[in-house]
Design a protein around this motif. Structure first.
Motif, PDB file in Angstrom:
ATOM      1  N   TYR A 276       0.802  -1.216   0.000  1.00  0.00           N
ATOM      2  CA  TYR A 276       0.000   0.000   0.000  1.00  0.00           C
ATOM      3  C   TYR A 276       0.838   1.271   0.000  1.00  0.00           C
ATOM      4  O   TYR A 276       0.397   2.300  -0.511  1.00  0.00           O
ATOM      5  CB  TYR A 276      -0.993  -0.015   1.159  1.00  0.00           C
TER       6      TYR A 276
ATOM      7  N   LEU B  53       1.573   1.699  -3.559  1.00  0.00           N
ATOM      8  CA  LEU B  53       0.328   1.954  -4.275  1.00  0.00           C
ATOM      9  C   LEU B  53      -0.075   3.421  -4.127  1.00  0.00           C
ATOM     10  O   LEU B  53      -0.485   4.066  -5.092  1.00  0.00           O
ATOM     11  CB  LEU B  53      -0.785   1.036  -3.773  1.00  0.00           C
ATOM     12  N   ILE B  54       0.079   3.967  -2.920  1.00  0.00           N
ATOM     13  CA  ILE B  54      -0.230   5.384  -2.694  1.00  0.00           C
ATOM     14  C   ILE B  54       0.709   6.267  -3.504  1.00  0.00           C
ATOM     15  O   ILE B  54       0.280   7.245  -4.137  1.00  0.00           O
ATOM     16  CB  ILE B  54      -0.162   5.720  -1.187  1.00  0.00           C
TER      17      ILE B  54
ATOM     18  N   ALA C 173       2.220   5.413  -6.289  1.00  0.00           N
ATOM     19  CA  ALA C 173       1.872   5.227  -7.702  1.00  0.00           C
ATOM     20  C   ALA C 173       0.631   6.039  -8.070  1.00  0.00           C
ATOM     21  O   ALA C 173       0.601   6.703  -9.107  1.00  0.00           O
ATOM     22  CB  ALA C 173       1.656   3.746  -7.997  1.00  0.00           C
ATOM     23  N   ILE C 174      -0.368   6.001  -7.228  1.00  0.00           N
ATOM     24  CA  ILE C 174      -1.594   6.770  -7.495  1.00  0.00           C
ATOM     25  C   ILE C 174      -1.294   8.265  -7.451  1.00  0.00           C
ATOM     26  O   ILE C 174      -1.730   9.022  -8.323  1.00  0.00           O
ATOM     27  CB  ILE C 174      -2.703   6.379  -6.496  1.00  0.00           C
ATOM     28  N   PHE C 175      -0.536   8.696  -6.449  1.00  0.00           N
ATOM     29  CA  PHE C 175      -0.170  10.109  -6.347  1.00  0.00           C
ATOM     30  C   PHE C 175       0.618  10.553  -7.579  1.00  0.00           C
ATOM     31  O   PHE C 175       0.365  11.618  -8.137  1.00  0.00           O
ATOM     32  CB  PHE C 175       0.636  10.367  -5.072  1.00  0.00           C
TER      33      PHE C 175
ATOM     34  N   THR D  99       0.578   9.262 -10.594  1.00  0.00           N
ATOM     35  CA  THR D  99      -0.324   9.290 -11.744  1.00  0.00           C
ATOM     36  C   THR D  99      -1.192  10.548 -11.724  1.00  0.00           C
ATOM     37  O   THR D  99      -1.357  11.223 -12.748  1.00  0.00           O
ATOM     38  CB  THR D  99      -1.205   8.025 -11.762  1.00  0.00           C
ATOM     39  N   LEU D 100      -1.720  10.874 -10.554  1.00  0.00           N
ATOM     40  CA  LEU D 100      -2.540  12.078 -10.433  1.00  0.00           C
ATOM     41  C   LEU D 100      -1.716  13.348 -10.649  1.00  0.00           C
ATOM     42  O   LEU D 100      -2.186  14.310 -11.258  1.00  0.00           O
ATOM     43  CB  LEU D 100      -3.233  12.114  -9.064  1.00  0.00           C
TER      44      LEU D 100
ATOM     45  N   THR E 235      -1.195  13.859 -14.328  1.00  0.00           N
ATOM     46  CA  THR E 235      -2.448  14.344 -14.919  1.00  0.00           C
ATOM     47  C   THR E 235      -2.658  15.822 -14.597  1.00  0.00           C
ATOM     48  O   THR E 235      -3.035  16.612 -15.465  1.00  0.00           O
ATOM     49  CB  THR E 235      -3.639  13.508 -14.413  1.00  0.00           C
TER      50      THR E 235
ATOM     51  N   LEU F 125       7.311   6.327 -11.876  1.00  0.00           N
ATOM     52  CA  LEU F 125       5.927   5.858 -11.867  1.00  0.00           C
ATOM     53  C   LEU F 125       5.853   4.359 -12.141  1.00  0.00           C
ATOM     54  O   LEU F 125       5.144   3.618 -11.445  1.00  0.00           O
ATOM     55  CB  LEU F 125       5.114   6.620 -12.911  1.00  0.00           C
TER      56      LEU F 125
ATOM     57  N   TRP G  39       4.450   1.405  -9.538  1.00  0.00           N
ATOM     58  CA  TRP G  39       3.370   0.476  -9.873  1.00  0.00           C
ATOM     59  C   TRP G  39       3.834  -0.974  -9.775  1.00  0.00           C
ATOM     60  O   TRP G  39       3.111  -1.831  -9.277  1.00  0.00           O
ATOM     61  CB  TRP G  39       2.788   0.764 -11.255  1.00  0.00           C
TER      62      TRP G  39
ATOM     63  N   ALA H 161       4.181  -1.779  -6.117  1.00  0.00           N
ATOM     64  CA  ALA H 161       2.872  -1.857  -5.458  1.00  0.00           C
ATOM     65  C   ALA H 161       2.247  -3.238  -5.611  1.00  0.00           C
ATOM     66  O   ALA H 161       1.625  -3.752  -4.682  1.00  0.00           O
ATOM     67  CB  ALA H 161       1.939  -0.787  -6.017  1.00  0.00           C
TER      68      ALA H 161
END
Length: 127
Positions: free
Chosen positions: A4, A7-8, A10-12, A14-15, A18, A51, A55, A58
Motif C-alpha cells: 500500500y 500503491l499510494i 503510484a496513485i499520487f 499518476t494524479l 495528470t 511511476l 506500480w 505496489a
C-alpha cells in the motif's frame, strides 16, 4: 499482496502527471525556449521511470509475474497515450509522439530498475 505504501505513491504520481498536464503552457526554464523544450522533454523519462517502479513495487507478489508485467506495462503505455491526448486539449499545450516514446523509455527503465532492486532484495533480504 499489495504494497500500500507504493500503491499510494503510484496513485499520487499518476494524479500529479495528470494535474501537470492540465496546466496551460507550462515552462520550466524561462530564458531559453530550446532549453525549456529539452528539459521538459527529458523530464518524461525519469518521471515515468519512477511511476513504473512504483506500480511494479505496489503489485509485487500480488499476481503472476507475467500478468503483472503485462498489466503495468500496457496500463502505463495507455496512460501515456491518454496523457498526450489530454494535453492536446489544454490551451498552449500540444501532444507529441516523441513524448510518448520518452514516456515508454521511462516505463521500461522503471521496469528494469524494479527487476534489479527485486533481485538485490532477494539476495540480501534488504526490505
Amino acid at each position: 499482496m499489495v504494497n500500500y505504501k507504493f500503491l499510494i505513491l503510484a496513485i499520487f504520481g499518476t494524479l500529479f502527471i495528470t494535474y501537470a498536464s492540465s496546466i496551460p503552457d507550462i515552462t520550466i526554464v524561462s530564458s531559453n525556449d530550446s532549453l525549456d523544450s529539452l528539459v521538459s522533454n527529458l523530464a518524461h523519462v525519469p518521471v515515468f521511470a519512477c511511476l513504473s517502479f512504483f506500480w511494479f513495487k505496489a503489485f509485487h507478489g500480488s499476481m503472476l509475474w507475467h500478468r503483472k508485467t503485462f498489466f503495468v506495462l500496457i496500463g502505463l503505455f495507455l496512460f501515456s497515450l491518454s496523457d498526450e491526448f489530454h494535453q492536446s486539449m489544454v490551451p498552449g499545450r500540444t501532444a507529441s509522439f516523441s513524448d510518448i516514446i520518452l514516456d515508454f523509455i521511462g516505463i521500461i527503465l522503471g521496469f528494469f530498475a524494479f527487476r534489479i532492486f527485486d533481485r538485490i532484495n532477494r539476495i540480501y533480504k534488504l526490505v
